[in-house]
Design a protein around this motif. Structure first.
Motif, PDB file in Angstrom:
ATOM      1  N   LEU A   5      33.545  45.621  69.142  1.00  0.00           N
ATOM      2  CA  LEU A   5      33.703  45.483  67.698  1.00  0.00           C
ATOM      3  C   LEU A   5      32.848  46.538  67.013  1.00  0.00           C
ATOM      4  O   LEU A   5      31.637  46.605  67.252  1.00  0.00           O
ATOM      5  N   VAL A   6      33.472  47.357  66.165  1.00  0.00           N
ATOM      6  CA  VAL A   6      32.740  48.386  65.424  1.00  0.00           C
ATOM      7  C   VAL A   6      32.912  48.097  63.937  1.00  0.00           C
ATOM      8  O   VAL A   6      34.029  48.171  63.411  1.00  0.00           O
ATOM      9  N   ALA A   9      33.842  51.689  60.595  1.00  0.00           N
ATOM     10  CA  ALA A   9      34.358  52.625  61.595  1.00  0.00           C
ATOM     11  C   ALA A   9      35.319  53.660  61.043  1.00  0.00           C
ATOM     12  O   ALA A   9      35.982  54.346  61.805  1.00  0.00           O
ATOM     13  N   SER A  10      35.398  53.816  59.738  1.00  0.00           N
ATOM     14  CA  SER A  10      36.453  54.668  59.183  1.00  0.00           C
ATOM     15  C   SER A  10      36.145  56.158  59.258  1.00  0.00           C
ATOM     16  O   SER A  10      37.029  56.989  59.070  1.00  0.00           O
ATOM     17  N   GLY A  14      30.958  55.877  63.351  1.00  0.00           N
ATOM     18  CA  GLY A  14      31.788  54.715  63.621  1.00  0.00           C
ATOM     19  C   GLY A  14      33.142  55.087  64.191  1.00  0.00           C
ATOM     20  O   GLY A  14      33.608  54.494  65.163  1.00  0.00           O
ATOM     21  N   VAL A  18      34.788  54.435  68.059  1.00  0.00           N
ATOM     22  CA  VAL A  18      36.128  53.927  68.341  1.00  0.00           C
ATOM     23  C   VAL A  18      36.849  54.868  69.296  1.00  0.00           C
ATOM     24  O   VAL A  18      37.442  54.435  70.297  1.00  0.00           O
ATOM     25  N   VAL A  28      39.290  47.826  71.307  1.00  0.00           N
ATOM     26  CA  VAL A  28      38.397  48.018  70.165  1.00  0.00           C
ATOM     27  C   VAL A  28      38.972  47.346  68.926  1.00  0.00           C
ATOM     28  O   VAL A  28      40.116  47.580  68.539  1.00  0.00           O
ATOM     29  N   ALA A  30      37.998  47.185  64.943  1.00  0.00           N
ATOM     30  CA  ALA A  30      37.174  48.019  64.071  1.00  0.00           C
ATOM     31  C   ALA A  30      37.494  47.740  62.610  1.00  0.00           C
ATOM     32  O   ALA A  30      38.626  47.412  62.265  1.00  0.00           O
ATOM     33  N   THR A  31      36.475  47.892  61.763  1.00  0.00           N
ATOM     34  CA  THR A  31      36.666  47.591  60.346  1.00  0.00           C
ATOM     35  C   THR A  31      36.622  48.852  59.497  1.00  0.00           C
ATOM     36  O   THR A  31      35.924  49.817  59.809  1.00  0.00           O
ATOM     37  N   LEU A  41      42.127  54.251  62.169  1.00  0.00           N
ATOM     38  CA  LEU A  41      41.814  53.354  63.276  1.00  0.00           C
ATOM     39  C   LEU A  41      43.060  53.009  64.084  1.00  0.00           C
ATOM     40  O   LEU A  41      43.021  52.984  65.319  1.00  0.00           O
ATOM     41  N   ALA A  46      42.986  51.321  67.852  1.00  0.00           N
ATOM     42  CA  ALA A  46      42.120  50.188  67.554  1.00  0.00           C
ATOM     43  C   ALA A  46      42.888  49.126  66.785  1.00  0.00           C
ATOM     44  O   ALA A  46      43.960  49.379  66.219  1.00  0.00           O
ATOM     45  N   PRO A  48      42.618  47.223  63.536  1.00  0.00           N
ATOM     46  CA  PRO A  48      41.821  47.349  62.321  1.00  0.00           C
ATOM     47  C   PRO A  48      41.723  46.053  61.523  1.00  0.00           C
ATOM     48  O   PRO A  48      42.683  45.280  61.445  1.00  0.00           O
TER      49      PRO A  48
END
Length: 222
Positions: A5-6, A9-10, A14, A18, A28, A30-31, A41, A46, A48
């Motif tokens: 979990l990241v 991450a954009s 971050g 990813v 993964v 990721a937010t 992402l 990933a 998202p």
């Protein structure tokens, strides 16, 4: 295959986390806070989630978005900087933005995510900075940022006592060539993230609650 979990991450560190974890074959989650970040992402493979860590109402929904997950590695990467000196007081808006993103967001995330990390005996890492260290501080530049990262350190170091089945660490990525670090920074984002991943994979029991640099050095003083 690990589940990673990241949070935040954009772009920058971050996004590179990813990219490298996906290249290693890991799953993964990721937010990102906007559509552009969510698209980046997805393109990396990933899963998202839309979260704005500076907005408490947004962060409060993280647990239900992750309902049922077991997480091997969780990373809080989101962060902003203010470059003011101690000769000028920070504005309320600047203080709120930096402290909400760098500290409050983390403190909201930890109780939601740590039971999922404990389920795997995993690790939670929060990105800090060498600028957070009180002992060797050389000046007042970016003093609000320094204060926020020192507070982040304390949040992680304190929280470890409530989650004994997992490891919590604070990570210094170095002075990195990102939007925050600038083009003149000596460490590439690829090398920083490679080092951070090596650190996370090699943690021992004595590292719990510690500040660790991307090159593996353990901070001698805080």
């Amino acid at each position: 295959m690990a589940t990673v979990l990241v949070i935040g991450a954009s772009r920058g560190i971050g996004l590179e986390l990813v990219r490298q974890y996906r290249a290693a074959g890991d799953r993964v989650i990721a937010t990102a806070r906007d559509d552009e970040g969510m698209t980046r992402l997805r393109e990396l493979g990933a899963e998202p989630l839309r979260i704005d860590v500076a907005q408490p109402a947004s962060v409060s929904g993280l647990a239900w978005q992750l309902d049922g997950e077991e997480i091997d590695v969780a990373l809080y990467v989101a962060g902003v900087i203010d470059r003011g000196h101690a000769t000028t007081p920070p504005t309320q808006s600047a203080f709120d933005h930096v402290m909400h993103t760098n500290v409050l967001g983390l403190m909201q995330v930890l109780p939601q995510v740590m039971p999922m990390v404990e389920a795997t005996g995993g690790v939670f890492g929060a990105l800090s900075s060498s600028m957070s260290q009180i002992g060797p501080v050389p000046g007042s530049n970016s003093w609000l940022y320094r204060v926020s990262k020192a507070a982040l350190n304390m949040a992680v170091r304190s929280a470890r006592f409530d989650y004994p089945k997992a490891r919590l660490v604070v990570l210094d990525p170095g002075w990195v060539q990102t939007d925050m670090g600038g083009e003149s920074a000596p460490v590439t984002v690829e090398d920083s993230v490679y080092g951070l991943r090596r650190v996370l994979a090699s943690l021992g029991a004595d590292d719990n609650g510690c500040l660790i640099h991307h090159d593996g050095r353990r901070a001698a003083s805080w």
